[in-house]
Design a protein around this motif. Sequence first.
Motif, PDB file in Angstrom:
ATOM      1  N   GLY A 182       0.825  -1.208   0.000  1.00 20.10           N
ATOM      2  CA  GLY A 182       0.000   0.000   0.000  1.00 20.10           C
ATOM      3  C   GLY A 182       0.853   1.248   0.000  1.00 20.10           C
ATOM      4  O   GLY A 182       2.086   1.178   0.090  1.00 20.10           O
ATOM      5  N   PRO A 183       0.238   2.421  -0.064  1.00 21.00           N
ATOM      6  CA  PRO A 183       0.997   3.671  -0.097  1.00 21.00           C
ATOM      7  C   PRO A 183       1.650   3.972   1.249  1.00 21.00           C
ATOM      8  O   PRO A 183       1.232   3.466   2.292  1.00 21.00           O
ATOM      9  N   ASP A 184       2.682   4.819   1.204  1.00 18.48           N
ATOM     10  CA  ASP A 184       3.366   5.257   2.414  1.00 18.48           C
ATOM     11  C   ASP A 184       2.477   6.266   3.145  1.00 18.48           C
ATOM     12  O   ASP A 184       2.209   7.356   2.625  1.00 18.48           O
ATOM     13  N   PRO A 185       2.003   5.954   4.364  1.00 18.21           N
ATOM     14  CA  PRO A 185       1.090   6.873   5.056  1.00 18.21           C
ATOM     15  C   PRO A 185       1.776   8.127   5.581  1.00 18.21           C
ATOM     16  O   PRO A 185       1.099   9.063   6.007  1.00 18.21           O
ATOM     17  N   PHE A 186       3.121   8.142   5.563  1.00 22.20           N
ATOM     18  CA  PHE A 186       3.853   9.316   6.040  1.00 22.20           C
ATOM     19  C   PHE A 186       4.453  10.130   4.889  1.00 22.20           C
ATOM     20  O   PHE A 186       5.282  11.009   5.117  1.00 22.20           O
ATOM     21  N   GLN A 236      11.753  11.670   7.805  1.00 23.80           N
ATOM     22  CA  GLN A 236      10.719  10.688   8.109  1.00 23.80           C
ATOM     23  C   GLN A 236      10.183  10.876   9.529  1.00 23.80           C
ATOM     24  O   GLN A 236       8.976  10.777   9.776  1.00 23.80           O
ATOM     25  N   LEU A 237      11.090  11.148  10.466  1.00 22.80           N
ATOM     26  CA  LEU A 237      10.652  11.378  11.845  1.00 22.80           C
ATOM     27  C   LEU A 237       9.737  12.597  11.940  1.00 22.80           C
ATOM     28  O   LEU A 237       8.741  12.588  12.676  1.00 22.80           O
ATOM     29  N   THR A 238      10.062  13.637  11.196  1.00 22.54           N
ATOM     30  CA  THR A 238       9.234  14.842  11.203  1.00 22.54           C
ATOM     31  C   THR A 238       7.836  14.545  10.694  1.00 22.54           C
ATOM     32  O   THR A 238       6.834  15.052  11.216  1.00 22.54           O
ATOM     33  N   VAL A 255      13.446  14.934  17.069  1.00 25.22           N
ATOM     34  CA  VAL A 255      13.359  16.137  16.228  1.00 25.22           C
ATOM     35  C   VAL A 255      13.166  17.398  17.063  1.00 25.22           C
ATOM     36  O   VAL A 255      12.872  18.466  16.526  1.00 25.22           O
ATOM     37  N   GLY A 256      13.308  17.269  18.382  1.00 24.46           N
ATOM     38  CA  GLY A 256      13.308  18.455  19.233  1.00 24.46           C
ATOM     39  C   GLY A 256      11.968  18.866  19.800  1.00 24.46           C
ATOM     40  O   GLY A 256      11.854  19.973  20.351  1.00 24.46           O
ATOM     41  N   GLU A 257      10.954  18.016  19.714  1.00 23.67           N
ATOM     42  CA  GLU A 257       9.663  18.356  20.304  1.00 23.67           C
ATOM     43  C   GLU A 257       9.722  18.337  21.827  1.00 23.67           C
ATOM     44  O   GLU A 257       8.951  19.012  22.496  1.00 23.67           O
TER      45      GLU A 257
END
Length: 699
Positions: free
Chosen positions: A424-428, A494-496, A524-526
């Motif tokens: 299936g497609p990449d959800p991200f 990808q993480l973002t 990612v600094g959140e």
Amino acid sequence: PARRLVTLTGPGGAGKTRLAFEAAESVARASGHWPDGIRVAELASVRESGDVAEAVLTALGARETAVRGPGGAEVEAPDPLAALVEHCGSRRLLIVLDNCEQVIGAVAELAETVLTRCRRVTVLATSREPLGVRGEFLYGVGPLAPTGALRLLGERGAAARPGFRTDDDPAACEEICRRLDGLPLAVELAAARLRLLTPRQLADRLDDRFRVLGAGSGSRTVLPRQQTLRAVVDWSWELLTETERAVLRRLSVFVGGCAASEAEEVCAGGDVPDPAVFDTLASLVDKSLLVAVPGGPDEKLPGGTRPDGMRFRLLETVAEYAARRLDESGERRAVELRHLRAYRELVRVGEPELRGPHQAYRLRQFEREHDNVRAALRAALRHDGGPATEQDAMCLVLSMSWFWQVRGHQRDARDWPEAVTALGPDPFQAPVRPAVPLDDPCTDLPPPWSDEQVWEARRGVRLLRFASRGGGAEGAEWDEDHARNWSGDRTRDQLTRIVAAYRRDLPQVCRQPAVMWFFAGLLVGEWRGMGETLDALVDACRARPGRGWDLGLALTMRGRLLDAGPGDEERAARDADEAVALFERAGDSVMLAESLSARGESYERRGRYARAAADFERAMVSCARIGMPTQVSLFKARLAAVRLEAASGPAAEEAAELLLREAVEESRGHAGHTGGAARLLLVGRYGRTGRTDLARAEI
């Protein structure tokens, strides 16, 4: 016993397996040469070379549910071959490797490695061809001698028809054995027909059948004995009813056998009504085309008894024959999709019980059906039937992920999410589609799913894939080394996108695998640090009533990953107490032992040895309850160590040291790190008390 590698070679149906078992047991009884026993690894269901060592490890009982060891660090599962070598270690045992031909190269490598590094192990293999390993002794298993074949026909014939004796028609019985070349399987299949035919009728039918098969219908390149065996199976096939034929060919999609419920679900359809399947299974067992074996002891559980029941398995040669018939029928795709959905439902329904009082039963069931689950996933990838098949495959992966993690199936945890994401497609992928609140996992309901459930499942499988690439499993552990594995611009992008897909108020971020959202945010600094990340995770879990297990895991993670300093002792103690209570309430023995271990180690670091001993003892009992002897010996060693620290006199020290020696003896040969940990504690004890010779002997 004088030869450390013996391979029984011969065609299918020659009786290699039976001869191996009988010879091994006979030698063991006569000489006591293998005090640590005989272990049988049935390899007929193994199709991939990479699965051979894992299959042997499981057959030896060396694979166990893992509880993290002292210090809280996640110990990476050892390479299966290395774990096998460690398990065999100093043991004196016989390993029977049965049906090696389809993975002959991997078996040869395994045998050579084990024999080289484990000097007291003997290997007995059965295969249609030699392993080709140095020092291998080959024993060809050919047809039975006429007297042996006649005796076998008499025994099996009497079982099929009470009162049957070969002496009543010796000429016909001798002809049957001669026509079948004395092959044990062929003789047994023929004997089953003596329930319906006299020996003369049977001999005459065989004569007709062989004449037809000799007229160019079979391959001219195969061995005559193989042609003979095919003739017997062909003949048996034609004596079956249409319903029996349909069920027999459909049974070939199972790998490693099946329970009656799954057989009924997969084999019914078309001209085979549901109620007819079980009776047909019984008929096929009577006709020696199907083997019925006990699945395991019934288990008494809270709420009733859960029986494992009988399992059904095709003989290898019959399975190959039935698979060809399934291809000829044109129904393979439909049958494999039914098989896929049957095992999708088995693991989907069973997955929540991996965390509750039925945990031991489900872990055993999932391990037993693992080959069928792999076959179902291979079918999903092979047939790629669009959205429906994608949902089935995602459901399987999401339902198996926790099992793969706690049982150390790292290869499956890595490879299957990787493969299923391609459906299936990449959800991200940008633009990111934000998740919506889902109070329950997608797998709470069977496919077909709603549009939002499909997207959540795609995100979940992608997170499993991403986590396995990063060096961890489902966010269960996180440290600086793990974070370094996630460095790089592409990974950061990808993480973002993962962070953009979720919010902290969504219920699914409290559950695996979406719990990874917090750790993605950290990278990612959140969040300002690990402490703030874990606090946010715990707070999110507290906001979701009814998710006690998830809160217990979050509290345990916070205790494991944050080594509480002097100012954090009270909170660490509260977290540990709450996690223990939550897992007790859930009935999860694995995570109860995990949380008790974490709390016991915290107490030990602070010199509160009596409390640490109580927790290690409870963890030991919890592991014993679920059948985890490796972990039992580890916690026994930890218990002995803290009792030594707290000992108030020579008698207490002597009792604690005796317990530690007992733990070391129990751990010898265990796969993984636990045996070494126990020995290290004993070495330290001997060293501190001046017994250096004993310390050196343990190293």
